[in-house]
Design an enzyme around this catalytic site. Sequence first.
Site, PDB file in Angstrom:
ATOM      1  N   ARG A 108      26.985  33.756  46.065  1.00 18.50           N
ATOM      2  CA  ARG A 108      26.093  33.633  47.225  1.00 18.50           C
ATOM      3  C   ARG A 108      26.684  32.594  48.174  1.00 18.50           C
ATOM      4  O   ARG A 108      27.302  31.630  47.733  1.00 18.50           O
ATOM      5  CB  ARG A 108      24.717  33.171  46.740  1.00 18.50           C
ATOM      6  CG  ARG A 108      23.683  32.983  47.800  1.00 18.50           C
ATOM      7  CD  ARG A 108      22.311  32.615  47.199  1.00 18.50           C
ATOM      8  NE  ARG A 108      21.792  33.746  46.430  1.00 18.50           N
ATOM      9  CZ  ARG A 108      21.293  33.662  45.194  1.00 18.50           C
ATOM     10  NH1 ARG A 108      21.242  32.510  44.572  1.00 18.50           N
ATOM     11  NH2 ARG A 108      20.853  34.743  44.583  1.00 18.50           N
TER      12      ARG A 108
ATOM     13  N   ASP B  95      27.616  29.000  39.566  1.00 13.90           N
ATOM     14  CA  ASP B  95      26.240  29.247  39.141  1.00 13.90           C
ATOM     15  C   ASP B  95      26.224  29.781  37.711  1.00 13.90           C
ATOM     16  O   ASP B  95      26.945  30.726  37.394  1.00 13.90           O
ATOM     17  CB  ASP B  95      25.594  30.270  40.092  1.00 13.90           C
ATOM     18  CG  ASP B  95      24.167  30.579  39.703  1.00 13.90           C
ATOM     19  OD1 ASP B  95      23.275  29.889  40.221  1.00 13.90           O
ATOM     20  OD2 ASP B  95      23.947  31.489  38.883  1.00 13.90           O
TER      21      ASP B  95
ATOM     22  N   ASP C  21      23.411  30.932  36.079  1.00 16.81           N
ATOM     23  CA  ASP C  21      22.313  31.868  35.866  1.00 16.81           C
ATOM     24  C   ASP C  21      20.936  31.248  35.664  1.00 16.81           C
ATOM     25  O   ASP C  21      19.986  31.673  36.300  1.00 16.81           O
ATOM     26  CB  ASP C  21      22.595  32.819  34.690  1.00 16.81           C
ATOM     27  CG  ASP C  21      23.989  33.398  34.727  1.00 16.81           C
ATOM     28  OD1 ASP C  21      24.378  33.940  35.773  1.00 16.81           O
ATOM     29  OD2 ASP C  21      24.709  33.279  33.719  1.00 16.81           O
TER      30      ASP C  21
END
Length: 185
Positions: free
Chosen positions: A22, A102, A104
């Site tokens: 993202r 990231d 999760d």
Amino acid sequence: MQPQEREYVYIQSFKHDGSLHRTWAQGYVIESNDKRIVAVTNKTLVSEADGRKWITREPAICFFYPDKWYNVICMIRKTGIHYYCNLASPSLYDGEAIKNIDYDLDVKVNPVGKTTLLDEDEYEEHKQQMNYGEDLEKAIHRGLDRLMVDIRLRNSPFDHFEISKLYDRYLTFIEEDKKRREITV
């Protein structure tokens, strides 16, 4: 290397396999030091790995740490301050963007401090797919433990008064920047 206060920076989140997860088109830096980078996103374009794009709805104060296995997004809503915490690698700024990986697991914290752990199934799936390994798994879970203690004790950034002060600082910076632009035009 640190970004400068009052500058816009790009924010990128990756997955363990190196794929882009993202991005935020811009975050306005309101604090930058060796302990943390604090940036505000407000009506910011967010791009997802699957191609979806969306604009953030409310101002958010984002905390990125070079030594913590999480980052925190404090969303300022009419109903109060909502916290979204991402279990992630420590963040770094490389001159191009604030970057992290990231992992999760996410923790939502509502304005009265109720916590909800999210995406445990995604974590288990990616742990297998991307071979997180034992040391990484320990680091992630130590990060989660530290995060939960910070939430429970209302340590920074889980202090509403601190968030209000930082938001006021952001509004002052934006107003001063606007006046400076008017003077130079």
